[in-house]
Enzyme design. Sequence first.
Site, mmCIF file in Angstrom:
data_model
loop_
_atom_site.group_PDB
_atom_site.id
_atom_site.type_symbol
_atom_site.label_atom_id
_atom_site.label_comp_id
_atom_site.label_asym_id
_atom_site.label_seq_id
_atom_site.Cartn_x
_atom_site.Cartn_y
_atom_site.Cartn_z
ATOM 1 N N GLU A 175 36.227 49.500 22.304
ATOM 2 C CA GLU A 175 35.598 50.563 21.533
ATOM 3 C C GLU A 175 34.755 51.438 22.453
ATOM 4 O OE1 GLU A 175 33.578 48.783 18.197
ATOM 5 O OE2 GLU A 175 35.390 47.799 17.471
ATOM 6 N N HIS A 196 27.893 57.104 12.607
ATOM 7 C CA HIS A 196 29.226 56.727 13.069
ATOM 8 C C HIS A 196 30.070 57.996 13.119
ATOM 9 C CE1 HIS A 196 33.022 54.726 13.607
ATOM 10 N NE2 HIS A 196 32.386 53.573 13.750
ATOM 11 N N ARG A 237 28.756 56.450 20.903
ATOM 12 C CA ARG A 237 28.739 57.065 19.575
ATOM 13 C C ARG A 237 27.824 58.290 19.464
ATOM 14 N NH1 ARG A 237 28.805 51.641 15.726
ATOM 15 N NH2 ARG A 237 30.973 51.099 16.159
ATOM 16 N N HIS A 262 25.024 55.348 9.800
ATOM 17 C CA HIS A 262 25.713 54.063 9.965
ATOM 18 C C HIS A 262 24.795 52.903 10.311
ATOM 19 C CE1 HIS A 262 29.021 51.369 10.823
ATOM 20 N NE2 HIS A 262 28.651 51.230 12.089
ATOM 21 N N ARG A 309 23.023 52.043 19.899
ATOM 22 C CA ARG A 309 23.713 50.747 19.903
ATOM 23 C C ARG A 309 25.132 50.880 20.451
ATOM 24 N NH1 ARG A 309 27.252 48.078 16.314
ATOM 25 N NH2 ARG A 309 27.025 49.661 14.690
#
Length: 531
Positions: free
Chosen positions: A115, A243, A290, A351, A386
């Site tokens: 990811e 997100h 992100r 998110h 994060r």
Amino acid sequence: MQTDFLVIGSGIAGLTYALKVAEYYPDKKITIITKTREDETNTKYAQGGVAVVNDLENDSFEKHIEDTLIAGDGLCNQHIVEIVVKEGPKRVHEIIEWGANFDKNPDGEYSLGREGGHSEFRVIHHKDVTGKEIERALLNAIHKKPNIELVTHCFVVDLITQHHLGYLVTKSTPDIECYGVYVLNLQTKQIEKILSRVTLLATGGNGQVYRSTTNPSIATGDGVAMVYRAKGRIENMEFIQFHPTALYQPGVNNSFLITEAVRGDGGILRNIHGEEFMHKYDHRLSLAPRDIVARAIDSEMKITGTEYVYLDCRHMDHEKFVHHFPNIYEKCLSIGIDIRKDMIPIAPSAHYSCGGIKTNEWGRTSINNLYACGECASTGLHGANRLASNSLLEAMVFAHRCYQDAVKKISYTAFKEDVPDWNAAGTTAPREMILITQSLKELKQIMSDYVGIVRTNERLQRASRRLDILHEETEALYQKTEVSPQLCELRNLITVGYLIVKAADFRKESRGLHYNTDYPYKAALVQNIVL
């Protein structure tokens, strides 16, 4: 009610902790409280997986640590990052022993996804419903423990501290102690007190403070708000992760998440004209962290004047997609999107909260006998942003560390016997629910329009003034109205909104998830914002 160990929340953090305590102390009583069904948690909706170093031939702890530090943009606590990454494999193995299933390749090895922000394939998963599978396994194990009581449909109103005994408690009060909680029993409609020797908050996130969120409706920041009211320490609330790829459906508040693993398997972001655009923003393209991807999408939507961009999966292997992402495939198909020929419309959605209740390396909060774990806690792992799929790992590791510390504390912690009952004198039933529902709409609009992905000083000041009015109105309503879940959640969300705005206003720079066009550059002094 009296219980030795009280757990607020039934997600991965709370259940893991409860299981470990129950095994260590089979003669002690553990009580888990959740405000709706036992499985309705943020954990249940986690799609991607767990980031953990499982293949030491191609990966290493050092790489995972470095990826986490880079994503956190200078605000991670390196000691905590090392703890989580290095202790993570043991904790994942325990979850597997409790019955959680993760996908494997034909050769029997765990299937690893990749990811955004990860330098290697290291995300273990169960198709695209990893959280749901973990929740299932943990609940199954919980129900086999006779000393665990799981109480559903109980809403925690407040933490009980010296304040409720008539003492003045402020931020500077030394040794604030938690004696338990007041809860609203949603079946009897009565407020009851639960006294505990040790309490763990595992209350999840606060995505419902925004108009569009991937979080379920229960994610109302209850734990953070309660600790702040109890004069505990909260930090880094300005870092709200949006997100990048939530399914765009006009008018839908709880957005359906399109896991980052889809981009890890080759999904490409395109604007409304079908053009790739990530090369303009980062060399890692669609797999940048992100914060970068969300701002890039936000920029493209503003340039083209649209409310969404596309995630293109048409070129991907169809059978592999359906096998790995069956939930996403079925959802898209249900609204007329065939990923073989249609691109998926997506937009960023609130998110994850990287900040929260400030804890130390053992999960202790600034309030004695009170621990926090999971998304409601700020452990130092995430910093300003994060890294994808680090959240479930963090919950496992810190649930274990909270357990290790709490079982030692219980031997010299007694119940507080002189706690008064809840006083509801002078309150009446609410005459108009519109006072609550409309205020909630206003709050979501304020936070979404003024405190979103991109911020300015003027927007933050405007949000602050409007939140002050909402706070005054809601507190007045709270003082004269019988307590209800809707009123409590509104009150908690306004508190969370205030904390996000206040922390964002204090941060005179742009870092990680906090981007202020009035301070587009990073400041030389890196620090956490503690409120």
